[in-house]
Every structure is written in C-alpha cells, then in structure tokens.
Design an enzyme around this catalytic site. Structure first.
Site, PDB file in Angstrom:
ATOM      1  CG  HIS A 256      -0.282  -0.169   2.533  1.00 59.41           C
ATOM      2  ND1 HIS A 256       0.248  -1.371   2.964  1.00 59.41           N
ATOM      3  CD2 HIS A 256      -0.017   0.717   3.529  1.00 59.41           C
ATOM      4  CE1 HIS A 256       0.782  -1.224   4.154  1.00 59.41           C
ATOM      5  NE2 HIS A 256       0.652   0.039   4.522  1.00 59.41           N
ATOM      6  NE  ARG A 266      -4.476   8.957   4.470  1.00 60.40           N
ATOM      7  CZ  ARG A 266      -5.483   8.084   4.429  1.00 60.40           C
ATOM      8  NH1 ARG A 266      -6.652   8.426   3.921  1.00 60.40           N
ATOM      9  NH2 ARG A 266      -5.321   6.859   4.881  1.00 60.40           N
TER      10      ARG A 266
HETATM   11  O1  LIG Z   1      -1.245   7.064   6.704  1.00 61.14           O
HETATM   12  C1  LIG Z   1      -1.820   6.135   6.143  1.00 61.14           C
HETATM   13  O2  LIG Z   1      -2.962   6.197   5.750  1.00 61.14           O
HETATM   14  C2  LIG Z   1      -1.059   4.838   5.932  1.00 61.14           C
HETATM   15  C3  LIG Z   1       0.375   4.945   6.397  1.00 61.14           C
HETATM   16  C4  LIG Z   1       1.077   3.642   6.431  1.00 61.14           C
HETATM   17  O3  LIG Z   1       0.866   2.800   5.605  1.00 61.14           O
HETATM   18  C5  LIG Z   1       2.058   3.413   7.499  1.00 61.14           C
HETATM   19  O4  LIG Z   1       2.264   4.323   8.323  1.00 61.14           O
HETATM   20  O5  LIG Z   1       2.625   2.300   7.527  1.00 61.14           O
HETATM   21 FE   LIG Z   2       1.770   0.905   6.100  1.00 60.26          FE
END
Ligand SMILES: O=C(O)CCC(=O)C(=O)O
Ligand SMILES: [Fe+2]
Ligand SMILES: C=C1C[C@]23C[C@@]1(O)CC[C@H]2[C@@]12CC[C@H](O)[C@@](C)(C(=O)O1)[C@H]2[C@@H]3C(=O)O
Length: 327
Positions: A256, A266
């Site tokens: 992701h 966000r």
């Molecule tokens: O901040 C997000 O929405 C995802 C961040 C993420 O994947 C992480 O911090 O490992």
């Molecule tokens: Fe992550």
C-alpha cells in the site's frame, strides 16, 4: 501548463507508477460487519485475496477516536519548535518528511510511538492514546481469533496472544499529510505526490483509521493501484508480513501507499500489532497440510525487525527470508 520543477518538491513525486486500475473492473474492498455473525465467513477470503478489508460496527468508542484526532490535529498545528521537542524519531518520536533511517522521504509529518504507554509521549496524548490503543487492540484480537476459528486452528488465540503478550512489540503512529498547494498544478499534469511510499507492514496486523481525506491506495494482484475511499467511521485492516509467514503465504501482506493532496490534509492513525521480540515467526504447524514445505527460513521477530529497519520502504523485505524450493 508546465509542471513545477522545484528540486525540493521533485523528490516527493512517484518515480515510476504502475497504472491505476481500470475503472470498469474495480473490485469491491471486502467489508466485514463485526456485529453480523455471517460476516466472519468472509474474513479468510479477504486476507487471502487482498490482505486488506474494511471493518464496520467495530466497537471502538467514537469518543476515543475523536479525542485522539483532536489532539493529533492540535499537535500538528503547533509550532515546529514544539513538535521538534519530540523528534527526531529514534525510533520513536516526531518525524517530518524523512521516513525510517535509509533515505525514504514522503510528504508527511508523523508521531511514532511505542504502543505501550510511555511517559515521553507528548503531554496531551498520554491517556488518549492508551484508551484508543487498548480498544483497537481488542478489536484486532477479535479479528485474529475469528480468523483462527475459521481456519479451524485448535488454539483460537494463536495469533491474538502475540498482541496480548506483555512483551508484544507493537507500535502506534499518527500521520499528517499536509496539503501541498504547489502540487495542484502537477496533479493536473498527472503527476503523483507521495505521502508515504509503497510498502508492506512488517508486523502481524495493522489497524488504520483516517479522516475523510482520500490518499490510501492498495496494490492489487495484477500490480495496479486501487484508491481506497476514505471512511472516518470505519477501520481498515492490513495483513502484515508476519501473518503472511505464519499462514505460510495463504494470507497476503498487502502493498500500500499514500498519495498526498493539493488541498486537503489527511490525518491517519495506525496501530501495528507485533509479537514479542523473541517470538519465532514461522508457519503454524497445525496449518500445514501433508508434505507442505515452509516457504520461509526460520527467524525471530527481532531478526525480521532488524532487517526491516535496515531496508528501504519499497524493498521486498520477506525476499531474503524466502526458501529456495527445489522443483
Ligand atoms: O497514513 C496512512 O494512511 C497509511 C500509512 C502507512 O501505511 C504506514 O504508516 O505504515
Ligand atoms: Fe503501512
Ligand atoms: C523505511 C522504513 C520505515 C519503516 C522502517 C523501514 O526501514 C521499513 C519499514 C517501515 C515501516 C512501515 C510500517 C510502519 O509504518 C513502520 C513503523 C514499521 O514498522 O515499518 C515503518 C518504519 C518506520 O517508519 O520507521
């Protein structure tokens, strides 16, 4: 129009991106309603097919979520000098644009905290993080226990006990992706500003909640990126690398990333449920069928974590722990 060529901004753009998913074949993100007993039957498939799903009726009190978000917004809006009192992250603390120790950058600022309450949290976070993490951990354990039941494992706490252990090495993170006005022009030119670059989470399970700003994307099996519609009232669950190993590759640790935005900020908060450092991470013997071989070499969470924290975000961290199976 010409894209912004400010060299400081350039480093935050995605260099090479696989295509976005064809809008005609967008799959549905699996939805699990924890208040509906029949929902549990879809969990295993969600972990196998996507390594990712959305949870509603999760039981985490709204007041814990709202209090934490309020404190997070206040903290990130406070003067840099205040935020920097809690940095740099070593590994815990406040970080800005730099992620990890190996040169990764993103259009993000964050607080990385030990999920066990500690006195060096920013003052206003102390009780608030504890209430939130305790409740989210309960939900994560419920999910892990349903998974064990559905897979007919004898010990229904085989995964959840690792998070419940006193020595559980779990982490909590609050991310803030500020809007980047300079980016609007680039967005029109089809460029993508990276908030948090593509990666998988090394732990067992990650529980993510964000405000209603989009940005999170998951990678599908064919390598295309799918944008996850935000939903501040729900949680999103990621299968981590360790759960992939414990299930001998049946569950997929989902790749992701987060793209930042030209106009809206966000805020996300993620609980990463990890095992004790000394825990052996290996396929569960009770899951192995017939002559099935382990796909992975033996390692402890300490060894995996050490190797993960020496890697770049987009590295295939499990790669060096995979066994070469003779055909
Ligand atoms: O901040 C997000 O929405 C995802 C961040 C993420 O994947 C992480 O911090 O490992
Ligand atoms: Fe992550
Ligand atoms: C570049 C890195 C940041 C990270 C440690 C690493 O070397 C590779 C894994 C990264 C990650 C991703 C999930 C979580 O956000 C995180 C806290 C974790 O456990 O692994 C981060 C690490 C980090 O931000 O320090």
């Amino acid at each position: 129009m010409v894209a912004v060529s400010n060299p400081l901004i350039e480093q935050f753009f995605v260099k090479q991106s696989k295509p976005n998913i064809n809008p005609l074949i967008i799959p549905d993100i699996p939805l699990i309603d924890l208040s509906k007993p029949e929902s549990k039957h879809h969990l295993v498939k969600a972990c196998q097919d996507f390594g990712f799903f959305k949870v509603v009726n999760h039981g985490v009190p709204l007041k814990f979520i709202n209090k934490l978000e309020t404190e997070a917004v206040k903290f990130f809006a406070s003067p840099v000098s205040n935020k920097e009192r809690f940095g740099p992250p070593d590994p815990f603390g406040y970080g800005n644009k730099s992620i990890g120790r190996n040169g990764d950058v993103g259009w993000v600022e964050y607080l990385l905290l030990n999920a066990k309450p500690e006195s060096d949290y920013p003052e206003n976070f102390r009780g608030v993080v504890n209430d939130y993490v305790t409740s989210v951990k309960t939900m994560a354990c419920e999910i892990l226990e349903i998974l064990a039941d559905e897979m007919k494992l004898q010990q229904r706490n085989v995964f959840s006990k690792l998070l419940m252990d006193e020595q559980s090495d779990s982490v909590f993170r609050v991310n803030h992706y500020p809007p980047c006005p300079e980016f609007q022009e680039n967005e029109r030119n089809g460029r993508k500003l990276v908030g948090f670059g593509e990666h998988t989470d090394p732990q067992i399970i990650s529980v993510l909640r964000s405000n209603n700003t989009s940005g999170l994307e998951i990678s599908l099996r064919d390598g295309s990126w799918m944008s996850v519609p935000p939903d501040s009232e729900s949680f999103f669950i990621n299968v981590g690398d360790s759960l992939q190993v414990m299930t001998n590759g049946r569950f997929k640790s989902v790749k992701h990333r987060v793209l930042a935005n030209g106009t809206k900020s966000r805020v996300s908060m993620i609980y990463f449920g990890g095992p004790p450092l000394s825990e052996k991470i290996a396929p569960l013997p009770s899951l192995m069928q017939g002559e099935e071989d382990s796909l992975y070499k033996e390692f402890t969470w300490f060894e995996y974590k050490k190797s993960a924290f020496n890697s770049r975000l987009s590295d295939n961290r499990l790669g060096s722990f995979e066994k070469v199976i003779a055909s």
